[in-house]
Design an enzyme around this catalytic site. Structure first.
Site, PDB file in Angstrom:
ATOM      1  N   ASP A  82       0.851  -1.199   0.000  1.00  0.00           N
ATOM      2  CA  ASP A  82       0.000   0.000   0.000  1.00  0.00           C
ATOM      3  C   ASP A  82       0.888   1.251   0.000  1.00  0.00           C
ATOM      4  O   ASP A  82       1.783   1.384   0.843  1.00  0.00           O
ATOM      5  CB  ASP A  82      -0.882  -0.046   1.262  1.00  0.00           C
ATOM      6  CG  ASP A  82      -1.985   0.985   1.217  1.00  0.00           C
ATOM      7  OD1 ASP A  82      -2.510   1.244   0.119  1.00  0.00           O
ATOM      8  OD2 ASP A  82      -2.326   1.530   2.284  1.00  0.00           O
ATOM      9  N   ASN A 229     -10.264   0.818  -0.064  1.00  0.00           N
ATOM     10  CA  ASN A 229      -9.189   0.624   0.925  1.00  0.00           C
ATOM     11  C   ASN A 229      -9.645   1.030   2.320  1.00  0.00           C
ATOM     12  O   ASN A 229     -10.144   2.145   2.513  1.00  0.00           O
ATOM     13  CB  ASN A 229      -7.987   1.483   0.558  1.00  0.00           C
ATOM     14  CG  ASN A 229      -7.167   0.893  -0.567  1.00  0.00           C
ATOM     15  OD1 ASN A 229      -7.648   0.047  -1.302  1.00  0.00           O
ATOM     16  ND2 ASN A 229      -5.942   1.328  -0.695  1.00  0.00           N
TER      17      ASN A 229
HETATM   18  O1  G3H Z   1      -4.447   3.041   1.732  1.00  0.00           O
HETATM   19  C1  G3H Z   1      -5.127   2.925   2.767  1.00  0.00           C
HETATM   20  C2  G3H Z   1      -6.459   3.477   2.851  1.00  0.00           C
HETATM   21  O2  G3H Z   1      -6.644   4.505   1.963  1.00  0.00           O
HETATM   22  C3  G3H Z   1      -7.009   3.584   4.227  1.00  0.00           C
HETATM   23  O3  G3H Z   1      -7.747   4.731   4.525  1.00  0.00           O
HETATM   24  O4  G3H Z   1      -7.475   4.684   6.993  1.00  0.00           O
HETATM   25  O5  G3H Z   1      -9.176   6.149   5.932  1.00  0.00           O
HETATM   26  O6  G3H Z   1      -9.477   3.675   5.938  1.00  0.00           O
HETATM   27  P1  G3H Z   1      -8.528   4.798   5.923  1.00  0.00           P
HETATM   28 ZN    ZN Z   2      -4.594   5.046   0.916  1.00  0.00          ZN
END
Ligand code: G3H
Ligand code: ZN
Length: 280
Positions: A82, A229
């Site tokens: 990620d 995500n």
């Molecule tokens: O890449 C990770 C996500 O975009 C997580 O976002 O922490 O707001 O769920 P979040």
């Molecule tokens: Zn992200």
């Protein structure tokens, strides 16, 4: 079954559904994700950030997901880097056994982002590894407090050119959502999503998928978002369960509160998959 994003997302746009990416950096969260996805009969993407790799060690993260993919062999699973910020971290993840990487060149000017992303795609080519790129910017909470204009929106034309020149398999688009706890005026900018979705046929990725209105998440999926995500919502579930246990129980056994936290992750994963795709 451990696989890449292409296999998991191949029918998603046509079928109007999305697969969740859940981030993890330890055993119990990973187990909760696998148990929740398995109960829903849903494919799932394990997301590991650079910080998760620093925290747990890259081999440990790979081994955890490999073992879970054997244990839950009926469920297609991907292990995805990620927000990899450099070519080197993407290379390291691929060589360690990740099946997919995100190269996040969104902080660079457009042409440099294309160059970096293209380099990763070329390295991944022929290795059965999928690559996600990012266009526009998903801001983080701290940054937004300083600069309300930190979210950058891409145009449909930019998305088309970016995909054509890089060859990415999936595209994260800055749509107005931010990482972390919700902001007062955080929302999905549907006009931006429509413009990009009309311009490209690649699976689109929504970052900052926690704590958004359910209606908006479902609408975004219908419009072309194929991967959502999620990190913060799992952190809230996990930490909330541990806080409660440590307050209520006089335990010295980590298996007790970590076991309850793992169960909380499983339930949060089930809730989130239902939110994204209804009951399927
Ligand atoms: O890449 C990770 C996500 O975009 C997580 O976002 O922490 O707001 O769920 P979040
Ligand atoms: Zn992200």
């Amino acid at each position: 079954m451990l696989t890449n994003l292409n296999k998991i997302l191949s029918d998603a746009r046509k079928g109007g559904y999305a697969i969740a990416q859940f981030n993890f950096s330890d055993l119990e969260v990973a187990q909760g994700i696998a148990e929740g996805a398995s109960e829903m009969g849903s494919s799932v993407i394990f997301g590991a950030s650079e910080k998760a790799i620093e925290y747990a060690g890259i081999e440990n993260l790979v081994d955890i997901v490999k073992n879970l993919s054997e244990q839950f062999s009926q469920i297609p699973m991907a292990l995805h880097l990620d927000h990899g910020k450099t070519f080197e971290i993407c290379q390291k993840a691929i060589e360690a056994g990740f099946t997919s990487v995100m190269v996040d060149g969104s902080k660079h000017p457009f042409e440099e982002n294309i160059k970096l992303t293209r380099k990763v795609v070329e390295f991944a080519k022929g290795k059965d590894i999928s690559v996600e790129g990012e266009l526009g910017m998903v801001a983080d909470l701290k940054k937004l407090e300083i600069d309300k204009d930190a979210i950058v929106f891409p145009t449909g034309e930019q998305a088309r050119e970016f995909i054509e020149k890089t060859g990415v398999d999936a595209l994260a688009v800055g749509l107005g959502t931010a990482h972390g706890l919700p902001l007062p005026d955080e929302r999905i900018h549907f006009a931006v999503l429509k413009e990009v979705a009309d311009a490209v046929s690649a699976p689109l990725v929504l970052h900052g998928g926690s704590n958004l209105p359910t209606f908006d998440v479902k609408k975004a999926v219908k419009m072309g978002v194929c991967k959502v995500n999620v990190d913060t919502e799992l952190r809230q579930a996990f930490t909330g369960a541990i806080r409660k246990d440590l307050k209520d129980k006089a335990t010295l056994d980590p298996r007790e509160y970590l076991g309850d936290a793992r169960e909380a992750i499983k339930q949060a994963v089930i809730r989130k998959i239902k939110e994204i795709n209804g009951e399927h």
